[in-house]
Motif scaffolding. Structure first.
Motif, PDB file in Angstrom:
ATOM      1  N   LEU A 172      11.508 -11.488  14.298  1.00 15.22           N
ATOM      2  CA  LEU A 172      11.739 -10.482  13.255  1.00 15.22           C
ATOM      3  C   LEU A 172      10.557 -10.423  12.292  1.00 15.22           C
ATOM      4  N   LEU A 173      10.298  -9.229  11.773  1.00 16.94           N
ATOM      5  CA  LEU A 173       9.267  -9.015  10.761  1.00 16.94           C
ATOM      6  C   LEU A 173       9.891  -8.274   9.591  1.00 16.94           C
ATOM      7  N   GLY A 174       9.678  -8.781   8.378  1.00 22.42           N
ATOM      8  CA  GLY A 174      10.200  -8.117   7.188  1.00 22.42           C
ATOM      9  C   GLY A 174       9.095  -7.867   6.182  1.00 22.42           C
ATOM     10  N   TRP A 175       9.216  -6.778   5.416  1.00 23.17           N
ATOM     11  CA  TRP A 175       8.240  -6.506   4.367  1.00 23.17           C
ATOM     12  C   TRP A 175       8.865  -5.664   3.247  1.00 23.17           C
ATOM     13  N   SER A 176       8.234  -5.747   2.080  1.00 26.29           N
ATOM     14  CA  SER A 176       8.683  -4.980   0.914  1.00 26.29           C
ATOM     15  C   SER A 176       7.535  -4.082   0.477  1.00 26.29           C
ATOM     16  N   ASN A 177       7.807  -2.779   0.309  1.00 30.81           N
ATOM     17  CA  ASN A 177       6.725  -1.834  -0.013  1.00 30.81           C
ATOM     18  C   ASN A 177       6.894  -1.133  -1.356  1.00 30.81           C
ATOM     19  N   GLY A 178       7.714  -1.684  -2.247  1.00 28.39           N
ATOM     20  CA  GLY A 178       7.903  -1.065  -3.563  1.00 28.39           C
ATOM     21  C   GLY A 178       9.000  -0.007  -3.570  1.00 28.39           C
ATOM     22  N   SER A 225       4.772   1.456  13.912  1.00 27.01           N
ATOM     23  CA  SER A 225       4.049   2.467  13.138  1.00 27.01           C
ATOM     24  C   SER A 225       3.732   1.883  11.766  1.00 27.01           C
ATOM     25  N   SER A 226       2.462   1.909  11.399  1.00 26.22           N
ATOM     26  CA  SER A 226       2.022   1.289  10.145  1.00 26.22           C
ATOM     27  C   SER A 226       2.715   1.911   8.949  1.00 26.22           C
ATOM     28  N   ASP A 227       3.074   1.066   7.979  1.00 29.37           N
ATOM     29  CA  ASP A 227       3.648   1.521   6.710  1.00 29.37           C
ATOM     30  C   ASP A 227       2.490   1.705   5.742  1.00 29.37           C
ATOM     31  N   CYS A 228       2.299   2.916   5.277  1.00 27.38           N
ATOM     32  CA  CYS A 228       1.135   3.212   4.417  1.00 27.38           C
ATOM     33  C   CYS A 228       1.357   2.859   2.954  1.00 27.38           C
ATOM     34  N   GLY A 229       2.582   2.459   2.586  1.00 32.58           N
ATOM     35  CA  GLY A 229       2.830   2.092   1.194  1.00 32.58           C
ATOM     36  C   GLY A 229       2.167   0.766   0.860  1.00 32.58           C
ATOM     37  N   VAL A 230       1.919   0.554  -0.433  1.00 31.43           N
ATOM     38  CA  VAL A 230       1.328  -0.719  -0.854  1.00 31.43           C
ATOM     39  C   VAL A 230       2.388  -1.802  -0.702  1.00 31.43           C
ATOM     40  N   CYS A 231       2.123  -2.761   0.165  1.00 28.04           N
ATOM     41  CA  CYS A 231       3.106  -3.782   0.514  1.00 28.04           C
ATOM     42  C   CYS A 231       3.000  -4.967  -0.438  1.00 28.04           C
ATOM     43  N   ARG A 232       4.137  -5.401  -0.983  1.00 26.71           N
ATOM     44  CA  ARG A 232       4.133  -6.552  -1.909  1.00 26.71           C
ATOM     45  C   ARG A 232       4.208  -7.884  -1.178  1.00 26.71           C
ATOM     46  N   CYS A 233       4.929  -7.924  -0.067  1.00 24.23           N
ATOM     47  CA  CYS A 233       5.017  -9.173   0.692  1.00 24.23           C
ATOM     48  C   CYS A 233       5.417  -8.864   2.130  1.00 24.23           C
ATOM     49  N   VAL A 234       5.067  -9.771   3.011  1.00 22.43           N
ATOM     50  CA  VAL A 234       5.409  -9.642   4.428  1.00 22.43           C
ATOM     51  C   VAL A 234       5.802 -11.020   4.947  1.00 22.43           C
ATOM     52  N   THR A 235       6.785 -11.080   5.862  1.00 25.85           N
ATOM     53  CA  THR A 235       7.205 -12.378   6.408  1.00 25.85           C
ATOM     54  C   THR A 235       7.725 -12.209   7.826  1.00 25.85           C
ATOM     55  N   PHE A 236       7.488 -13.217   8.643  1.00 21.15           N
ATOM     56  CA  PHE A 236       8.103 -13.296   9.970  1.00 21.15           C
ATOM     57  C   PHE A 236       9.265 -14.265   9.901  1.00 21.15           C
ATOM     58  N   SER A 237      10.228 -14.107  10.815  1.00 27.07           N
ATOM     59  CA  SER A 237      11.273 -15.127  10.964  1.00 27.07           C
ATOM     60  C   SER A 237      10.644 -16.371  11.580  1.00 27.07           C
ATOM     61  N   ARG A 238      11.359 -17.499  11.520  1.00 26.34           N
ATOM     62  CA  ARG A 238      10.828 -18.771  12.018  1.00 26.34           C
ATOM     63  C   ARG A 238      10.451 -18.690  13.494  1.00 26.34           C
ATOM     64  N   ASP A 239      11.249 -17.946  14.302  1.00 24.88           N
ATOM     65  CA  ASP A 239      10.955 -17.848  15.735  1.00 24.88           C
ATOM     66  C   ASP A 239      10.042 -16.665  16.066  1.00 24.88           C
ATOM     67  N   GLY A 240       9.662 -15.875  15.032  1.00 25.53           N
ATOM     68  CA  GLY A 240       8.727 -14.771  15.237  1.00 25.53           C
ATOM     69  C   GLY A 240       9.347 -13.498  15.781  1.00 25.53           C
ATOM     70  N   PRO A 294      13.677  -2.163  -4.543  1.00 22.37           N
ATOM     71  CA  PRO A 294      12.290  -1.768  -4.803  1.00 22.37           C
ATOM     72  C   PRO A 294      11.455  -2.808  -5.547  1.00 22.37           C
ATOM     73  N   LYS A 295      12.101  -3.712  -6.298  1.00 24.38           N
ATOM     74  CA  LYS A 295      11.331  -4.669  -7.109  1.00 24.38           C
ATOM     75  C   LYS A 295      11.032  -5.983  -6.384  1.00 24.38           C
ATOM     76  N   THR A 296      11.452  -6.104  -5.132  1.00 21.89           N
ATOM     77  CA  THR A 296      11.290  -7.371  -4.399  1.00 21.89           C
ATOM     78  C   THR A 296       9.818  -7.770  -4.318  1.00 21.89           C
ATOM     79  N   ALA A 297       9.545  -9.000  -4.771  1.00 26.01           N
ATOM     80  CA  ALA A 297       8.170  -9.514  -4.757  1.00 26.01           C
ATOM     81  C   ALA A 297       7.971 -10.588  -3.696  1.00 26.01           C
ATOM     82  N   LEU A 298       9.066 -11.299  -3.319  1.00 22.29           N
ATOM     83  CA  LEU A 298       8.988 -12.359  -2.317  1.00 22.29           C
ATOM     84  C   LEU A 298      10.225 -12.281  -1.432  1.00 22.29           C
ATOM     85  N   MET A 299      10.055 -12.678  -0.170  1.00 22.06           N
ATOM     86  CA  MET A 299      11.210 -12.663   0.729  1.00 22.06           C
ATOM     87  C   MET A 299      11.054 -13.713   1.822  1.00 22.06           C
TER      88      MET A 299
END
Length: 580
Positions: free
Chosen positions: A49-55, A32-47, A75-80
């Motif tokens: 897992l998915l992680g993101w920070s939305n403020g 389900s899409s996260d409607c918040g403004v996302c600061r960063c998104v990342t996949f794990s090396r093997d793909g 809430p302040k995470t800018a990179l992950m």
């Protein structure tokens, strides 16, 4: 979702969403899409897992079904980032001081991903090299602290297992793969001493004698270091901010090669100008360099730093190998028109030439069949969107963001090596309702003074160089011995000289003599007519040389110099014709 179909993470002002990759290109039903403004998104090396920070916080979910793995109140995470075996989550936020905390709070945090427990909180003021580097087996982790490298073992961050402290290590690159791990370190020059890059094998870090390889050079304000996949060699692009000769806006760049067996070399490039991009083939046995003043050259080199194939010149500033290494895309993005040249690397044959204007991002899908191009903010704030292509040039899916919205990032889900086997290369465009966008042929600029004359290749500002296979034995010339080659060139030079000195054949005696009135309009001045005739003769000889060059013949230096004089001769001819 079909098993093995890569996902595409899309981050924008409207939120974060997942697309099931080609060929169907549909929204991931379980996410389900996260409607918040996302600061960063990342996949794990093997793909997986998915992680993101939305403020508001950080979320990590399983890519397959969207089920939650962990959430963190950050809430302040800018990179992950996520460590290679999915044990550690790393988060970074901008370093700040407050009245309550004049020292500032630790802004680099490492968490146990499964339990959510904080493993270590560290200070990392600069965003450069913010993320610690792990070996693929997570037995070693390294980070740069105050111009020295700190090594940790087995994710124990309470004790530093080893240090590399030389005079001001300003950058490093840990080798890919498992043990034994190697590290490339860069120390900038000072007080007249040269800069240098050294390779070490962990844990043997003691001084210059421990180095596997060492390369020193002047003219370096910063470097980019790239390991090949097998961790056998590093390419170092050394750059200066300013070109003191004034020849280039980009400063000066040089490319150096270092191997773990101690071999080092300066890569000799055949054209002056900036180095725009350097890319290792996934095979680790060759690399491609895009370089030189526009139109730029692109050349593939082997591990001896000998050129293997020259793609000639073109409007390009980037090179991208497919994950399987069987296809190479040369592209011109940024201030260029987005032309992409898709090449079959084994046959060195061009597959397609699509165009993606205004693209700010390009990446290969892990399947080695598809690519994504995107126009993202903040680089461009209008016309944001993305396209998914087949490498043959067909557009399979297109998405444009709504007016007033922005696209920040698109990112393919990674897969372990070998997940997608190399498939035979197709040359016919894949079927698509959206069609293809082949790059239109470009019209050469013609100065106003030449526009009323018949179009000739000479009115180009430069001569485009054709591709050239430099592998021994491929072209007849390369397979000849040095002596045979020398003799062949002598024969060609004699033949060309003979042709030029040959007088024009006399008209047959029984035919009427050709007068000026019968052949060409006379200027009324015999001297001028004679000059025009000589110029035409020279231009004709140049045209023949160009035809020979186009047919693949290697011209002599004096013949190439003649071709370069064509524009000057045309100008002289025009002045003579206008003057009378």
């Amino acid at each position: 979702m079909a098993p093995g179909v890569p996902l595409l993470a899309i981050r924008g002002s409207a939120g974060t969403s997942l697309l099931c990759g080609p060929p169907q290109c549909e929204q991931h039903s379980a996410f389900s899409s996260d409607c918040g403004v996302c600061r960063c998104v990342t996949f794990s090396r093997d793909g997986t897992l998915l992680g993101w920070s939305n403020g508001k916080g950080v979320s990590v979910v399983k890519s397959s079904d969207g089920s939650s793995v962990s959430t963190f109140d950050l809430p302040k995470t800018a990179l992950m980032g996520i460590s290679p075996l999915n044990n550690i989550l790393v988060t970074w936020q901008p370093y700040t001081k407050t009245q309550d905390s004049p020292q500032g709070e630790a802004n680099l945090r490492l968490f146990d991903l499964q339990s959510g427990r904080l493993v270590k909180a560290l200070y990392q003021k600069k965003v450069d090299s913010w993320c610690p580097s792990w070996s693929d087996d997570e037995k070693i982790c390294v980070r740069s602290v105050n111009n020295e490298l700190h090594f940790y073992e087995n994710n124990d961050f309470d004790s530093i297992a080893n240090k590399l402290h030389m005079q001001k290590v300003s950058d490093f690159a840990l080798s890919p793969g498992g043990q034994p791990s190697k590290v490339a370190v860069y120390v900038p020059g000072s007080k007249g001493a040269p800069s240098f890059v050294r390779l070490y094998q962990y844990p043997n870090l003691g001084g210059p004698t421990a180095a596997l390889a060492n390369k020193s050079f002047f003219k370096a304000d910063k470097v980019t270091m790239q390991w090949n996949k097998k961790a056998s060699a590093v390419l170092v692009t050394a750059s200066t901010e300013v070109d003191k000769t004034g020849a280039s806006y980009y400063g000066e760049q040089t490319l150096h090669y270092l191997a773990v067996n101690g071999e080092t070399a300066l890569v000799q490039l055949a054209k002056n100008g900036p180095i725009y991009d350097v890319a290792w083939s996934p095979s680790s046995s060759e690399f491609c360099v895009v370089y030189g003043f526009m139109p730029a050259k692109a050349t593939v080199f082997n591990l001896k730093c000998d050129p293997v194939f020259d793609f000639g010149t073109g409007p390009r500033n980037a090179a991208y190998y497919s994950p399987q290494g069987h296809i190479l895309v040369l592209a011109g993005f940024g201030n260029l028109r987005g032309q992409m040249e898709v090449w079959d690397v084994k046959k060195y044959k061009q597959v397609s030439k699509p165009q993606a204007p205004d693209a700010t991002h390009f990446s290969w899908c892990p399947d080695g069949e598809h690519i994504v191009t995107a126009t993202c903010a903040p680089r461009l704030r209008v016309g944001n969107g993305y396209k998914i292509w087949h490498y043959t040039g067909s557009v399979l899916h297109r998405f444009e963001v709504a007016s007033g919205s922005e696209l920040y990032e698109v990112r393919w889900q990674p897969f372990p090596d070998g997940s997608f086997p190399e498939r035979p290369i197709k040359y016919q465009a894949a079927p698509s309702e959206l069609g293809t966008t082949q790059a239109p042929p470009t019209q050469a600029y013609r100065p106003p003074a030449l526009r009323h004359l018949p179009a000739t290749a000479s009115s180009k500002l430069h001569e485009d160089e054709p591709p050239q296979d430099l592998r021994p034995g491929v072209s007849g010339e390369r397979s000849l011995s040095k002596t045979a080659l020398k003799n062949q060139r002598k024969r060609e030079a004699k033949k060309a000289a003979k042709q030029e000195s040959k007088p024009e054949p006399e008209p047959p005696s029984d035919s009427a003599p050709i007068t000026n009135s019968q052949s060409e309009p006379s200027s009324g001045d015999p001297e001028t007519d004679k000059k025009i005739k000589n110029l035409k003769k020279k231009l004709k000889a140049i045209e023949e040389l160009k035809e020979q060059q186009a047919a693949g013949k290697v011209l002599q230096k004096n013949q190439l110099e003649k071709i370069q004089k064509e524009e000057q001769l045309l100008k002289e001819m025009e002045e003579l014709q206008i003057g009378h």
